[in-house]
Design a protein around this motif. Sequence first.
Motif, PDB file in Angstrom:
ATOM      1  N   ARG A   1       0.833  -1.205   0.000  1.00 16.89           N
ATOM      2  CA  ARG A   1       0.000   0.000   0.000  1.00 16.89           C
ATOM      3  C   ARG A   1       0.872   1.260   0.000  1.00 16.89           C
ATOM      4  NH1 ARG A   1      -4.357   0.246   4.521  1.00 16.89           N
ATOM      5  NH2 ARG A   1      -4.836   2.126   3.334  1.00 16.89           N
ATOM      6  N   SER A  23     -11.858  -0.557 -14.485  1.00 16.82           N
ATOM      7  CA  SER A  23     -11.008  -1.296 -15.426  1.00 16.82           C
ATOM      8  C   SER A  23     -11.795  -1.725 -16.660  1.00 16.82           C
ATOM      9  CB  SER A  23     -10.395  -2.519 -14.739  1.00 16.82           C
ATOM     10  OG  SER A  23      -9.431  -2.126 -13.790  1.00 16.82           O
ATOM     11  N   SER A  54      -3.597  -2.041 -12.431  1.00 15.80           N
ATOM     12  CA  SER A  54      -4.224  -0.885 -13.080  1.00 15.80           C
ATOM     13  C   SER A  54      -3.249   0.274 -13.158  1.00 15.80           C
ATOM     14  CB  SER A  54      -5.485  -0.484 -12.308  1.00 15.80           C
ATOM     15  OG  SER A  54      -6.111   0.612 -12.934  1.00 15.80           O
ATOM     16  N   GLN A  55      -2.505   0.504 -12.075  1.00 14.59           N
ATOM     17  CA  GLN A  55      -1.530   1.598 -12.092  1.00 14.59           C
ATOM     18  C   GLN A  55      -0.428   1.349 -13.110  1.00 14.59           C
ATOM     19  OE1 GLN A  55       1.321   3.162  -8.680  1.00 14.59           O
ATOM     20  NE2 GLN A  55      -0.784   3.695  -8.190  1.00 14.59           N
ATOM     21  N   ALA A  71      -5.811  -6.364 -14.135  1.00 15.87           N
ATOM     22  CA  ALA A  71      -6.485  -5.744 -12.996  1.00 15.87           C
ATOM     23  C   ALA A  71      -7.901  -6.283 -12.851  1.00 15.87           C
ATOM     24  CB  ALA A  71      -6.511  -4.223 -13.171  1.00 15.87           C
ATOM     25  N   ASN A 102      -5.313  -3.162  -8.139  1.00 17.20           N
ATOM     26  CA  ASN A 102      -4.962  -1.740  -8.162  1.00 17.20           C
ATOM     27  C   ASN A 102      -3.558  -1.528  -8.713  1.00 17.20           C
ATOM     28  OD1 ASN A 102      -7.428  -1.035  -7.054  1.00 17.20           O
ATOM     29  ND2 ASN A 102      -6.677  -1.008  -4.948  1.00 17.20           N
ATOM     30  N   ASN A 146     -13.801  -0.570  -8.544  1.00 17.74           N
ATOM     31  CA  ASN A 146     -12.516  -0.678  -9.234  1.00 17.74           C
ATOM     32  C   ASN A 146     -12.622  -1.566 -10.475  1.00 17.74           C
ATOM     33  OD1 ASN A 146     -11.547   0.890  -7.186  1.00 17.74           O
ATOM     34  ND2 ASN A 146     -10.343  -0.707  -6.194  1.00 17.74           N
ATOM     35  N   ASP A 169     -16.118  -1.241  -2.973  1.00 13.43           N
ATOM     36  CA  ASP A 169     -14.936  -0.643  -3.584  1.00 13.43           C
ATOM     37  C   ASP A 169     -14.357  -1.515  -4.690  1.00 13.43           C
ATOM     38  OD1 ASP A 169     -14.204  -2.549  -1.712  1.00 13.43           O
ATOM     39  OD2 ASP A 169     -12.520  -1.407  -0.898  1.00 13.43           O
ATOM     40  N   LEU A 229       2.206   1.712  -3.440  1.00 10.15           N
ATOM     41  CA  LEU A 229       1.133   2.125  -4.343  1.00 10.15           C
ATOM     42  C   LEU A 229       0.833   3.610  -4.197  1.00 10.15           C
ATOM     43  CD1 LEU A 229      -0.443   0.383  -6.366  1.00 10.15           C
ATOM     44  CD2 LEU A 229      -2.282   0.208  -4.696  1.00 10.15           C
ATOM     45  N   GLN A 236      -5.874  -5.278  -4.077  1.00 10.12           N
ATOM     46  CA  GLN A 236      -4.700  -4.419  -4.204  1.00 10.12           C
ATOM     47  C   GLN A 236      -3.802  -4.854  -5.361  1.00 10.12           C
ATOM     48  OE1 GLN A 236      -4.659  -1.684  -2.927  1.00 10.12           O
ATOM     49  NE2 GLN A 236      -5.339  -1.638  -0.792  1.00 10.12           N
TER      50      GLN A 236
END
Length: 590
Positions: free
Chosen positions: A27, A96, A64-65, A72, A61, A92, A88, A30, A58
């Motif tokens: 985290r 995507s 995706s980043q 993702a 996430n 997310n 959440d 990230l 995560q």
Amino acid sequence: MTPEIKQLQQQLARTPQDPALHYELGRGYLALKQAELAQLSFSKALQLAPGHPQILMQLGNAASQLGDEALAADFFKQSLQQDPQQADVHFNLANSLRKLGLNREAIHHYQQALTINPADADTCNNLGNAYRETGQLDLAVAAYAQALKLNPDLLHAKVHWIHQKQHMADWQGLDLAVDEVRTALKQQLQAQIPPFAFLAMPGTTDAEQLQCASLWAQQHYGHIQPLASPATRLPGQKIRLAYISSDFRKHPLAYLVTDVIAAHDRDQFEVSLYSQAKDDSSIEREAFIAAADHWIEIASLNDAEVAAHMRAANIDCLIDLTGFTQNSRSGVAAYRPARCHINWLGYPGSMGKVNEQSLFDFILVDETLQQGHFSERTVALPCYQPNNAQRPQAEAGTRAQHGLPEQGFVFCSFNQSFKITAEVFACWMRILQQVPESVLWLQACNPWATSNLKQTAQVAKVDPDRLIFAPRTSAHLHIARQEHADLMLDTTPYNAHTTASDALWQGIPLLAVKGDTFPARVSASLLNHIGLDECIYEDWAQVEKQAVALANDPVALTALKAKVEKQAKVLFDPLTFRRQLEQIYRQLLE
């Protein structure tokens, strides 16, 4: 390295089998946008705690980043298999799916997220985005309105609400909302205002548009560490050009720049096209592929990977033909992969600054357009807009086949509906009132705009049947049918661009107001270049007067059309344009 990350690493040295520590370390990475390190930490955590839904989320996430939305989405789906009640994760996953173009599936997951947490304004906003992208503008506006009800400070929802209302020609409440966005731009350093939508808002200034672009660029690219400077260019080498775009497909860009790219002197230039566009199997896409020495598909690559590819290819000039429009890949320029970075054609304005440095080194403009605020250094062409030597050809058909009356004057404006403002439309209605039996020929963009414009005409005491809406059709049929128009009326603050060239190609005179911003001066740029200064005006009162005069003076109109037909040819000379452009590329590298 932050103190928190250093502390976590020390703890892991003592207890390396603790999945919670690996999770928290991931985290932390990230949050710093160090997605590869985050991915390693979350993967270790998952080994120690298999199937944990939050770790799977995560990992999604992190993917995706890194720009891998397919991976993702897979992680988010695995997380929901473990626990389907995670609002959440539905959110997310929907994000995507949207990026993958799977909007209807995305809508389902946004709705699932709202079922679990109905008070989430961001979910309402993104649901609005998905509705917008599936053409459900009424549902999109309602979703944005709900987002603003839940969080009145959610500025990007307000911007989307404004822009989609503009598309629907529903102007109620827009003036106040635009003022609120402009105020937020001045007062909120973290304001999220999509620059393209801001360009079309009446009243926004050139300086504000630059500020908006810089704010957006900083938010999206401020974390990027540029590559080391490229090696010194060796003399005598071919100049390597990299054009990057999301629109190497059936798109107006194809009718502007394909011939110029194809005509580059291959003894001196080597041309790569970096394409974000989906394969639409169109002849336009095939023409782009044929025009390139190297065709590189980048939809599956993140910005860092595209930049690395350009650096390995020893690119001299990166030319971005998309800017802050849909599916932008302008983040590539933030890595500084080439020797010079050029903003041209796709986005009518400056791309702003990142970390106090211009995102692009140069912007290609012309004398009419360079009077403004730019972060880039301006480089003037004789005219900034190129055009292919030919437009697609077709039979124009008869007036009746296009729903036009056999007799009477035909005004036209085939701009998208978001460009039509209340002020512009009021001017058009006054023109129709003064020219009996005339009609106004418009693009049928969406059913809400058609209905609202007809209702507004009725209020202005103009028969709504005098508005003729041309259905969407192929490019060759659309360009051909314009032969039946007598005079084109432009829009402001966002002018016709390719649409203006289409009309001039058909010999249709264009009346335009020269505004104060880049998108409000494009038509003036084209008209100046072909020596039609008499078609450029300072305000709508002058346009109204001239439109009425020409409609009532067939001799003057015939003379103006003859002048357009004779002088517009200079716009459709890609070989001359190519030579001018190549000379600029040489100068910039020198």
